[in-house]
Design a protein around this motif. Structure first.
Motif, mmCIF file in Angstrom:
data_model
loop_
_atom_site.group_PDB
_atom_site.id
_atom_site.type_symbol
_atom_site.label_atom_id
_atom_site.label_comp_id
_atom_site.label_asym_id
_atom_site.label_seq_id
_atom_site.Cartn_x
_atom_site.Cartn_y
_atom_site.Cartn_z
ATOM 1 N N ALA A 235 0.820 -1.214 0.000
ATOM 2 C CA ALA A 235 0.000 0.000 0.000
ATOM 3 C C ALA A 235 0.849 1.258 0.000
ATOM 4 C CB ALA A 235 -0.914 -0.024 1.230
ATOM 5 N N GLU A 236 1.917 1.257 0.803
ATOM 6 C CA GLU A 236 2.662 2.503 1.052
ATOM 7 C C GLU A 236 3.372 3.049 -0.176
ATOM 8 O OE1 GLU A 236 2.845 -0.331 2.654
ATOM 9 O OE2 GLU A 236 2.818 -0.058 4.837
ATOM 10 N N ILE A 237 3.368 2.310 -1.284
ATOM 11 C CA ILE A 237 3.961 2.841 -2.524
ATOM 12 C C ILE A 237 3.099 4.004 -3.049
ATOM 13 C CG2 ILE A 237 4.511 2.239 -4.935
ATOM 14 C CD1 ILE A 237 5.064 -0.670 -3.788
ATOM 15 N N VAL A 238 1.805 3.970 -2.698
ATOM 16 C CA VAL A 238 0.875 5.024 -3.111
ATOM 17 C C VAL A 238 0.469 5.803 -1.864
ATOM 18 C CG1 VAL A 238 -1.235 5.527 -4.380
ATOM 19 C CG2 VAL A 238 -0.017 3.382 -4.811
ATOM 20 N N LEU A 257 -7.792 -2.636 -4.575
ATOM 21 C CA LEU A 257 -6.736 -2.574 -3.559
ATOM 22 C C LEU A 257 -6.690 -3.900 -2.805
ATOM 23 C CD1 LEU A 257 -7.524 1.023 -2.188
ATOM 24 C CD2 LEU A 257 -5.921 0.371 -3.998
ATOM 25 N N ASP A 258 -5.558 -4.562 -2.929
ATOM 26 C CA ASP A 258 -5.378 -5.843 -2.217
ATOM 27 C C ASP A 258 -4.455 -5.672 -1.020
ATOM 28 O OD1 ASP A 258 -5.693 -8.709 -1.919
ATOM 29 O OD2 ASP A 258 -3.607 -8.882 -2.566
ATOM 30 N N VAL A 259 -3.719 -4.581 -1.004
ATOM 31 C CA VAL A 259 -2.741 -4.359 0.076
ATOM 32 C C VAL A 259 -3.085 -3.070 0.805
ATOM 33 C CG1 VAL A 259 -0.838 -5.740 -0.812
ATOM 34 C CG2 VAL A 259 -1.217 -3.451 -1.738
ATOM 35 N N TRP A 260 -2.779 -3.008 2.105
ATOM 36 C CA TRP A 260 -3.380 -2.013 2.987
ATOM 37 C C TRP A 260 -2.353 -1.242 3.804
ATOM 38 C CZ3 TRP A 260 -7.913 -0.401 1.800
ATOM 39 C CH2 TRP A 260 -8.649 -1.198 0.930
ATOM 40 N N TYR A 261 -2.797 -0.090 4.271
ATOM 41 C CA TYR A 261 -1.944 0.803 5.059
ATOM 42 C C TYR A 261 -1.901 0.352 6.515
ATOM 43 C CZ TYR A 261 -2.327 3.437 0.808
ATOM 44 O OH TYR A 261 -2.272 3.792 -0.521
ATOM 45 N N SER A 273 -9.165 3.175 9.836
ATOM 46 C CA SER A 273 -8.543 3.730 8.636
ATOM 47 C C SER A 273 -8.704 5.238 8.660
ATOM 48 C CB SER A 273 -9.238 3.156 7.413
ATOM 49 O OG SER A 273 -8.699 3.721 6.258
ATOM 50 N N THR A 274 -7.642 5.950 8.299
ATOM 51 C CA THR A 274 -7.793 7.412 8.217
ATOM 52 C C THR A 274 -8.434 7.783 6.891
ATOM 53 O OG1 THR A 274 -5.556 7.575 7.356
ATOM 54 C CG2 THR A 274 -5.840 7.961 9.716
ATOM 55 N N ALA A 275 -8.292 6.930 5.889
ATOM 56 C CA ALA A 275 -8.924 7.190 4.597
ATOM 57 C C ALA A 275 -9.977 6.105 4.372
ATOM 58 C CB ALA A 275 -7.877 7.160 3.493
ATOM 59 N N PRO A 276 -11.248 6.479 4.438
ATOM 60 C CA PRO A 276 -12.315 5.450 4.399
ATOM 61 C C PRO A 276 -12.616 4.954 2.977
ATOM 62 C CG PRO A 276 -13.261 7.619 4.749
ATOM 63 C CD PRO A 276 -11.779 7.833 4.666
ATOM 64 N N PHE A 277 -11.710 4.114 2.450
ATOM 65 C CA PHE A 277 -11.902 3.580 1.101
ATOM 66 C C PHE A 277 -13.215 2.804 1.003
ATOM 67 C CE2 PHE A 277 -7.289 4.191 1.195
ATOM 68 C CZ PHE A 277 -7.091 4.843 -0.007
#
Ligand code: NDP
Ligand code: 3PY
Length: 325
Positions: A235-238, A257-261, A273-277
């Motif tokens: 996730a952290e690449i984006v 999105l398969d990978v998470w912050y 989550s700070t960003a509510p995808f």
């Protein structure tokens, strides 16, 4: 021989590895924190993470075997002479298939039309009293940009080419002998060009200090508003907020999105989550399962068993990673 399997992912591999071992080996498995005191007389550590604490506790270790591809939790400064590092592959077919599926599911909006039909809304050209839905675009003829042209990137390029897509890729170093199914395989200097060309962008590179937040708000702004982003790497690449903002504002059409912050903790708690995808209808979310396939398990279990036996015989492991790679 003694092998310690640390962390949830490694623990899942214990039984398949045990079935493949042809020599006696004591295996201890558990949460990372729980197995540290088992490392004192261990020869092999199977773990996605290698920390100073593991290094100090495992003075007799001869192999750190990562049960996956990503080395982002391995502190290589803790490797000493006589302690080899190896990782594992076998996920590339499964993940390439996931990306192909995600591109088509996003384009055709499977989630939304499934929900509508379940709610009794027969929105189709076969309905006499409802407007026909918009005509779907096809992935054929569209451009797939692959960011990271390693095991996953190469497997994906072949499949996308078979779907009549145009494919380009970026890796650490530009590639002169470009496979015939690709437009180009450039170095990082072609990243911005790739972003501007892509109707679909697959993130398939490794996470490192250089690639963390590689796609920030400025880079995401180079993408077409009708483009889709699929992240199966880390996730952290984006940048999290920049991605959320772009998706929420329609500056990107959608994402898989398969990978998470943030990941569930050992206590089973999912941090907020700070960003509510999950509030966005244009996002497909999966819990880091794109590579969880039979083929992956077969391949990795075989490799890990083989590397335990090689270590017992004093031989170097397969898939050894150079300390400075
Ligand atoms: N979701 C999941 O279940 C899984 C996720 N992963 C993640 O996917 C990542 C990729 O996997 P895989 O393809 O097997 O790994 P590989 O190691 O085979 O490929 C990694 C690619 O990333 C490229 N790369 C690294 N740094 C940069 C950079 N700064 N700029 C451009 N390209 C860069 C490498 O370039 P070069 O070839 O030139 O060195 C290489 O092409 C893993 O590191 C892991 O984090 C992996 C497996 C399962
Ligand atoms: O291999 C990896 O790096 C993973 O993320 C899990 O398969």
């Amino acid at each position: 021989m003694k092998a310690v399997f640390a962390g949830s992912f490694a623990v899942r591999l214990v039984e398949p590895v045990r079935r493949r071992l042809t020599m006696p080996c004591e295996i201890v498995a558990g949460d990372e924190a729980a197995v540290v005191d088992q490392l004192g007389d261990a020869d092999v550590l199977v773990s996605m993470a290698f920390t100073k604490q593991f290094a100090s506790a495992g003075a007799k270790l001869r192999l750190v075997q990562v049960p996956g591809a990503g080395l982002d939790r391995i502190d290589r400064s803790q490797l000493r002479s006589g302690l080899a590092l190896a990782n594992a592959y076998g996920h590339e077919a499964g993940i390439a298939e996931y990306v192909m599926g995600a591109m088509i599911a996003l384009t055709r909006n499977f989630q939304r039309i499934d929900q509508k039909l379940r709610a009794g809304q027969w929105e189709s050209q076969w309905s006499v009293d409802a407007p026909a839905p918009p005509l779907w675009p096809e992935v054929a003829g569209k451009t797939l940009g692959i960011l990271g042209f390693g095991h996953i990137g190469e497997a994906l390029a072949r499949r996308a080419h078979a779907f009549d897509m145009k494919v380009c890729a970026v890796r650490r170093q530009a590639q002169a002998d470009v496979p015939r199914e690709l437009m180009f395989v450039g170095g990082p200097e072609r990243l911005d060009e790739l972003l501007g060309l892509s109707d679909y962008l697959a993130i398939t590179l490794s996470l490192s200090p250089e690639t963390r937040d590689l796609l920030d708000a400025d880079r995401l702004a180079l993408m077409k508003p009708q483009a889709y982003l699929i992240n199966v790497a880390r996730a952290e690449i984006v940048n999290e907020q920049a991605l959320f903002d772009a998706l929420a504002a329609g500056r990107l059409a959608g994402a898989a999105l398969d990978v998470w912050y943030r990941y569930p903790t050992a206590a089973g708690v999912t941090p907020p989550s700070t960003a509510p995808f999950h509030t966005l209808g244009n996002v497909i979310m999966t819990p880091h399962v794109s590579g969880w396939t039979k083929g992956m398990l077969e391949s990795r279990a075989g490799l890990i068993a083989e590397n335990i036996e090689r270590t017992a015989r004093g031989e170097p492991p397969l898939n050894a990673v150079a300390a400075a790679n």
